[in-house]
Design a protein around this motif. Structure first.
Motif, PDB file in Angstrom:
ATOM      1  N   ALA A 210      35.223 104.807   5.199  1.00 37.65           N
ATOM      2  CA  ALA A 210      34.918 103.970   6.366  1.00 37.65           C
ATOM      3  C   ALA A 210      35.327 102.508   6.140  1.00 37.65           C
ATOM      4  O   ALA A 210      35.735 101.813   7.085  1.00 37.65           O
ATOM      5  N   GLY A 211      35.222 102.046   4.909  1.00 35.50           N
ATOM      6  CA  GLY A 211      35.500 100.633   4.627  1.00 35.50           C
ATOM      7  C   GLY A 211      36.863 100.377   4.022  1.00 35.50           C
ATOM      8  O   GLY A 211      37.053  99.339   3.373  1.00 35.50           O
ATOM      9  N   ARG A 212      37.782 101.294   4.241  1.00 38.48           N
ATOM     10  CA  ARG A 212      39.085 101.191   3.567  1.00 38.48           C
ATOM     11  C   ARG A 212      39.757  99.835   3.797  1.00 38.48           C
ATOM     12  O   ARG A 212      40.227  99.201   2.845  1.00 38.48           O
ATOM     13  N   ARG A 213      39.832  99.393   5.031  1.00 37.48           N
ATOM     14  CA  ARG A 213      40.553  98.144   5.324  1.00 37.48           C
ATOM     15  C   ARG A 213      39.921  96.965   4.604  1.00 37.48           C
ATOM     16  O   ARG A 213      40.612  96.183   3.938  1.00 37.48           O
ATOM     17  N   GLU A 214      38.602  96.839   4.728  1.00 40.17           N
ATOM     18  CA  GLU A 214      37.924  95.703   4.107  1.00 40.17           C
ATOM     19  C   GLU A 214      37.976  95.778   2.583  1.00 40.17           C
ATOM     20  O   GLU A 214      38.191  94.751   1.905  1.00 40.17           O
ATOM     21  N   LEU A 215      37.787  96.986   2.030  1.00 38.55           N
ATOM     22  CA  LEU A 215      37.790  97.127   0.573  1.00 38.55           C
ATOM     23  C   LEU A 215      39.172  96.905  -0.015  1.00 38.55           C
ATOM     24  O   LEU A 215      39.312  96.312  -1.089  1.00 38.55           O
ATOM     25  N   THR A 216      40.202  97.350   0.690  1.00 34.93           N
ATOM     26  CA  THR A 216      41.564  97.110   0.209  1.00 34.93           C
ATOM     27  C   THR A 216      41.868  95.616   0.217  1.00 34.93           C
ATOM     28  O   THR A 216      42.509  95.091  -0.707  1.00 34.93           O
ATOM     29  N   ALA A 217      41.405  94.927   1.242  1.00 34.87           N
ATOM     30  CA  ALA A 217      41.611  93.479   1.307  1.00 34.87           C
ATOM     31  C   ALA A 217      40.872  92.772   0.178  1.00 34.87           C
ATOM     32  O   ALA A 217      41.366  91.788  -0.395  1.00 34.87           O
ATOM     33  N   SER A 218      39.671  93.262  -0.167  1.00 29.95           N
ATOM     34  CA  SER A 218      38.859  92.628  -1.210  1.00 29.95           C
ATOM     35  C   SER A 218      39.328  93.012  -2.611  1.00 29.95           C
ATOM     36  O   SER A 218      39.468  92.139  -3.481  1.00 29.95           O
ATOM     37  N   TRP A 219      39.575  94.296  -2.836  1.00 25.41           N
ATOM     38  CA  TRP A 219      39.883  94.794  -4.175  1.00 25.41           C
ATOM     39  C   TRP A 219      41.379  94.805  -4.482  1.00 25.41           C
ATOM     40  O   TRP A 219      41.768  94.770  -5.651  1.00 25.41           O
ATOM     41  N   GLY A 220      42.188  94.944  -3.451  1.00 25.17           N
ATOM     42  CA  GLY A 220      43.615  95.207  -3.651  1.00 25.17           C
ATOM     43  C   GLY A 220      43.857  96.714  -3.580  1.00 25.17           C
ATOM     44  O   GLY A 220      42.966  97.523  -3.859  1.00 25.17           O
ATOM     45  N   GLU A 221      45.069  97.089  -3.193  1.00 22.19           N
ATOM     46  CA  GLU A 221      45.396  98.502  -3.009  1.00 22.19           C
ATOM     47  C   GLU A 221      45.223  99.315  -4.295  1.00 22.19           C
ATOM     48  O   GLU A 221      44.741 100.454  -4.262  1.00 22.19           O
ATOM     49  N   TYR A 222      45.610  98.728  -5.438  1.00 21.97           N
ATOM     50  CA  TYR A 222      45.536  99.472  -6.703  1.00 21.97           C
ATOM     51  C   TYR A 222      44.100  99.877  -7.008  1.00 21.97           C
ATOM     52  O   TYR A 222      43.821 101.050  -7.301  1.00 21.97           O
ATOM     53  N   TRP A 223      43.179  98.921  -6.936  1.00 20.62           N
ATOM     54  CA  TRP A 223      41.804  99.233  -7.312  1.00 20.62           C
ATOM     55  C   TRP A 223      41.139 100.143  -6.287  1.00 20.62           C
ATOM     56  O   TRP A 223      40.334 101.008  -6.638  1.00 20.62           O
ATOM     57  N   TYR A 224      41.492  99.978  -5.030  1.00 21.34           N
ATOM     58  CA  TYR A 224      40.911 100.858  -4.018  1.00 21.34           C
ATOM     59  C   TYR A 224      41.332 102.310  -4.266  1.00 21.34           C
ATOM     60  O   TYR A 224      40.491 103.213  -4.298  1.00 21.34           O
ATOM     61  N   THR A 225      42.619 102.542  -4.437  1.00 24.97           N
ATOM     62  CA  THR A 225      43.082 103.915  -4.657  1.00 24.97           C
ATOM     63  C   THR A 225      42.569 104.466  -5.984  1.00 24.97           C
ATOM     64  O   THR A 225      42.314 105.667  -6.105  1.00 24.97           O
ATOM     65  N   THR A 226      42.384 103.605  -6.977  1.00 21.54           N
ATOM     66  CA  THR A 226      41.850 104.038  -8.269  1.00 21.54           C
ATOM     67  C   THR A 226      40.418 104.559  -8.115  1.00 21.54           C
ATOM     68  O   THR A 226      40.072 105.626  -8.636  1.00 21.54           O
ATOM     69  N   VAL A 227      39.586 103.802  -7.393  1.00 17.99           N
ATOM     70  CA  VAL A 227      38.200 104.225  -7.190  1.00 17.99           C
ATOM     71  C   VAL A 227      38.146 105.496  -6.349  1.00 17.99           C
ATOM     72  O   VAL A 227      37.390 106.434  -6.661  1.00 17.99           O
ATOM     73  N   VAL A 228      38.946 105.558  -5.292  1.00 16.81           N
ATOM     74  CA  VAL A 228      38.947 106.738  -4.420  1.00 16.81           C
ATOM     75  C   VAL A 228      39.310 107.992  -5.210  1.00 16.81           C
ATOM     76  O   VAL A 228      38.661 109.039  -5.083  1.00 16.81           O
TER      77      VAL A 228
END
Length: 402
Positions: A210-228
């Motif tokens: 649900a928070g993909r857009r905001e989390l990607t903006a905060s964490w960066g694409e690398y860290w978001y995909t890593t956590v997912v």
């Protein structure tokens, strides 16, 4: 009574014919020592020290994927892998996958690329720390776009600490983020049972989606995909851990399916070649060892849409294994093997050298060849299981360090 005796006599005669026929067939189809000696003399390539022969490298580098089967915790095997990666890198290989929990992927990446997030962290020796250090040393000499990438492709098992250690690894990752976001609430959740842990994971995954857009903006694409991905693999791991004692075979099957998906994902992510180092059971092209499932090697050779069958499966064995005193692991040598056991013939021909043997001769696809890789003697058509074998003359098994 006479009728019973006549029937019993007939049964014994028929059984004798069947057993005798099987014995004659078995003996006739097994390869002789002389045949193996001829093939080993003609086809095997001995190493000059640890320098890998060009003949072996040419054969391996012609494929997109090399799958190496190992007996775990052998120091000399890790040394061979390190040298093999250096040589294959110069021939276009750009990735190394191995049997360790996917949860540490981000730590591995930071380590081999000198990211500096956790400079005090080093990979444990018992999962091949020396090979990973060699990769880091190689990467230090290369431009970034030529770095060897490293990925762990196993689910998270009790062997790796189970739920508690997975949560601890996620907590370490959260420290690298500017804001832990939904991870903070997850870490405060209840993980005391499989059910509770799974509920917390489902909730975290929903928040990540649900928070993909905001989390990607905060964490960066690398860290978001890593956590997912880390959460995705842990969701797969939970039921595997839950049934590991009650239904081991099913847990193994589920684990192997997850390993296949991770391997395909990683192989598809690079245009260069990939070397995969797994236990020999995972590496085989057909079931020689282990439960009756489709192993990673068989899948990559025959069914993966990513590899297109451009795979060679190499098994590494040792003629002599010396275990750490007090470890509870026995030493091993080939002395008790029959004379026509393949590894004994290879070691007898070149007793002090590493030997590479392609299993190209028709005898390996049509005759029964004995092989004693770790104390259990198997007799089978070896080319169905592996494409080539490397024999180490001596290896040291160590659970606490290389």
């Amino acid at each position: 009574m006479k009728r019973v005796l006549r029937i019993l006599t007939i049964v014994l005669i028929v059984a004798g014919v069947l057993v005798g026929g099987y014995f004659l067939w078995d003996q006739a189809t097994r390869v002789s020592t002389a045949d193996l000696q001829r093939i080993v003399q003609r086809d095997a390539v001995p190493f000059d020290s640890l320098a890998i022969p060009e003949e072996m490298l040419d054969q391996l580098a012609a494929t997109r994927v090399v799958v190496v089967g190992e007996l775990h915790f052998l120091r000399e095997h890790r040394e061979l892998i390190a040298e093999l990666l250096r040589e294959l890198h110069s021939r276009g290989y750009r990735q190394y996958l191995f049997e360790w929990t996917q949860a540490v992927d981000w730590l591995l990446a930071d380590f081999v690329h000198d990211g500096g997030l956790m400079p005090e962290w080093t990979p444990p020796h018992d999962v091949g720390g020396s090979a990973l250090m060699a990769i880091r040393d190689l990467n230090r000499t290369l431009p970034e776009n030529e770095h060897l990438q490293v990925h762990a492709i196993d689910v998270h098992l009790p062997d790796y600490g189970g739920t508690e250690s997975w949560v601890a690894i996620l907590a370490l990752l959260a420290q690298q983020l500017p804001d832990p976001g939904p991870i903070a609430a997850f870490l405060q959740g209840d993980h005391d049972t499989y059910k509770n842990h799974r509920l917390q994971l489902d909730e975290l995954q929903a928040k990540l989606d649900a928070g993909r857009r905001e989390l990607t903006a905060s964490w960066g694409e690398y860290w978001y995909t890593t956590v997912v991905e880390m959460v995705e693999v842990e969701l797969t791991s939970v039921p595997i851990r839950a049934i590991r004692e009650s239904d081991y075979d099913e847990s193994v099957r589920l684990r192997e399916e997850a390993i296949k998906r991770l391997a395909d994902r990683r192989i598809a992510s690079t245009d260069g070649g990939t070397l995969i180092n797994m236990g020999s059971t995972h590496a085989q092209k057909e079931q020689l060892w282990g439960t009756e499932i489709e192993w990673l090697g068989e899948y990559l050779v025959n069914n993966s849409q990513v590899t297109g069958g451009s795979v060679i499966v190499l098994d590494v064995a040792a003629a002599n294994i010396v275990s750490v005193p007090g470890s509870g692991n026995p030493n091993f040598d080939l002395a008790a093997s029959p004379e026509n056991e393949l590894l004994r013939v290879m070691n007898g021909t070149w007793p002090e050298q590493i030997v590479f043997l392609p299993l190209d001769d028709p005898i390996f696809s049509g005759r029964r060849v004995p092989i004693n890789a770790s104390g259990d003697l198997y007799v089978g058509t070896l080319q169905r299981h592996f494409d080539a074998i490397v024999l180490l003359p001596l290896a040291h098994r160590n659970f606490v360090g290389d």
